[in-house]
Design a protein around this motif. Structure first.
Motif, mmCIF file in Angstrom:
data_model
loop_
_atom_site.group_PDB
_atom_site.id
_atom_site.type_symbol
_atom_site.label_atom_id
_atom_site.label_comp_id
_atom_site.label_asym_id
_atom_site.label_seq_id
_atom_site.Cartn_x
_atom_site.Cartn_y
_atom_site.Cartn_z
ATOM 1 N N GLY A 75 0.817 -1.209 0.000
ATOM 2 C CA GLY A 75 0.000 0.000 0.000
ATOM 3 C C GLY A 75 0.845 1.250 0.000
ATOM 4 O O GLY A 75 2.012 1.235 0.403
ATOM 5 N N GLY A 77 0.293 5.802 0.333
ATOM 6 C CA GLY A 77 -0.518 7.014 0.443
ATOM 7 C C GLY A 77 0.376 8.222 0.278
ATOM 8 O O GLY A 77 1.518 8.220 0.724
ATOM 9 N N PHE A 90 -4.326 7.173 2.791
ATOM 10 C CA PHE A 90 -3.923 5.776 2.646
ATOM 11 C C PHE A 90 -5.135 4.849 2.703
ATOM 12 O O PHE A 90 -6.038 5.055 3.493
ATOM 13 C CB PHE A 90 -2.943 5.426 3.771
ATOM 14 C CG PHE A 90 -2.148 4.187 3.523
ATOM 15 C CD1 PHE A 90 -0.862 4.270 3.042
ATOM 16 C CD2 PHE A 90 -2.684 2.942 3.747
ATOM 17 C CE1 PHE A 90 -0.119 3.129 2.801
ATOM 18 C CE2 PHE A 90 -1.955 1.796 3.523
ATOM 19 C CZ PHE A 90 -0.667 1.891 3.044
ATOM 20 N N GLY A 91 -5.119 3.779 1.923
ATOM 21 C CA GLY A 91 -6.171 2.757 1.955
ATOM 22 C C GLY A 91 -5.830 1.660 2.956
ATOM 23 O O GLY A 91 -5.361 0.594 2.574
ATOM 24 N N TRP A 92 -6.061 1.938 4.228
ATOM 25 C CA TRP A 92 -5.667 0.997 5.292
ATOM 26 C C TRP A 92 -6.425 -0.322 5.232
ATOM 27 O O TRP A 92 -5.925 -1.355 5.675
ATOM 28 C CB TRP A 92 -5.808 1.654 6.662
ATOM 29 C CG TRP A 92 -4.817 2.765 6.810
ATOM 30 C CD1 TRP A 92 -5.062 4.114 6.729
ATOM 31 C CD2 TRP A 92 -3.405 2.640 6.986
ATOM 32 N NE1 TRP A 92 -3.888 4.816 6.848
ATOM 33 C CE2 TRP A 92 -2.858 3.950 7.007
ATOM 34 C CE3 TRP A 92 -2.550 1.559 7.118
ATOM 35 C CZ2 TRP A 92 -1.500 4.186 7.165
ATOM 36 C CZ3 TRP A 92 -1.186 1.796 7.274
ATOM 37 C CH2 TRP A 92 -0.683 3.091 7.296
ATOM 38 N N ALA A 93 -7.627 -0.321 4.657
ATOM 39 C CA ALA A 93 -8.396 -1.566 4.529
ATOM 40 C C ALA A 93 -7.613 -2.585 3.697
ATOM 41 O O ALA A 93 -7.626 -3.785 3.975
ATOM 42 C CB ALA A 93 -9.760 -1.297 3.913
ATOM 43 N N GLY A 94 -6.883 -2.114 2.686
ATOM 44 C CA GLY A 94 -6.080 -3.009 1.853
ATOM 45 C C GLY A 94 -4.951 -3.650 2.638
ATOM 46 O O GLY A 94 -4.622 -4.814 2.424
#
Length: 102
Positions: A75, A77, A90-94
């Motif tokens: 990931g 961001g 940032f795409g923390w779910a990924g």
């Protein structure tokens, strides 16, 4: 660099998604990159805080990159003026999915 406050912000983002916490084990600084190593669940991850810029502008680009224990990027961001912006973008779910399925 105050990685403690950045780690707290990351943990807040992870908690909002039902994950975390990211527990740090070490921090290393090299040139324009600070790397925080730790665990998220049962997985080791590395979070790179990268400050980029040509030095002639007041603001620099700020990038947060998460890598797994083998160094594979999972990931990224970017923020224009602060690492807080990059963490928010940032795409923390990924990351949670990658760690869960890793």
């Amino acid at each position: 660099m105050n990685t403690s406050s950045l780690t707290n912000q990351i943990n807040e983002a992870l908690a909002a998604l039902g994950g975390g916490p990211f527990l740090t084990t070490k921090t290393t600084e090299k040139d324009a990159t600070t790397t925080v190593t730790g665990t998220l669940g049962d997985s080791e991850i590395h979070i790179d805080f990268i400050e980029e810029g040509n030095g002639t502008e007041a603001e620099k680009d700020h990038t947060v990159v998460v890598r797994d224990a083998l160094g594979k990027q999972i990931g990224e961001g970017r923020g224009d003026s602060t690492f807080a912006d990059a963490i928010s973008a940032f795409g923390w779910a990924g990351v949670l999915d990658a760690v869960k399925n890793g």
